[in-house]
Write a protein that holds these residues in place. Structure first.
Motif: not given
Length: 120
Positions: A64-65, A69-70, A75-76, A89-92
């Motif tokens: 889910v993106a 950007w805020s 993801a799963r 979070g983006r990195a995760a």
């Protein structure tokens, strides 16, 4: 105190008191194709076009993106073998995508290894 009799109305029709037989259809001779089939439509039964090829979904990745950007993406990743991971979070999420790809190469359901193959 007696009520005067009601006058008869012209629009009311007489209803029958007993049962009546339904009108019967006239029999037609059986010639040609069975009735109920439109002309030009084949009557033969055809095989199912959606044949089962044996493939089944095993591993899923749902990301889910949101377009802003805020907002934090999530993801799963899960598999029928019992593998399940979540990320926020983006990195995760990027790490989870990599881990999902690695799991697909090592999943026992997607890559079954039998002793006969490895012994040779």
């Amino acid at each position: 105190m007696n009520a005067p009799p009601r006058p008869s109305l012209k629009s009311i029709t007489h209803t029958p008191t007993g049962p009546q037989a339904a009108p019967q259809a006239v029999d037609t001779p059986a010639v040609g194709e069975p009735k109920g089939v439109a002309e030009g439509v084949p009557f033969a039964v055809r095989p199912d076009p959606r044949r089962d090829d044996g493939r089944r979904p095993v591993a899923w990745l749902h990301i889910v993106a949101p377009p802003s950007w805020s907002v934090t993406p999530s993801a799963r990743s899960w598999c029928t073998c019992g593998y399940e991971r979540n990320a926020i979070g983006r990195a995760a999420v990027l790490q989870l995508v990599t881990a999902h790809g690695e799991h697909r190469t090592s999943c026992p359901l997607l890559n079954p290894t039998s002793e006969g193959r490895t012994a040779a």
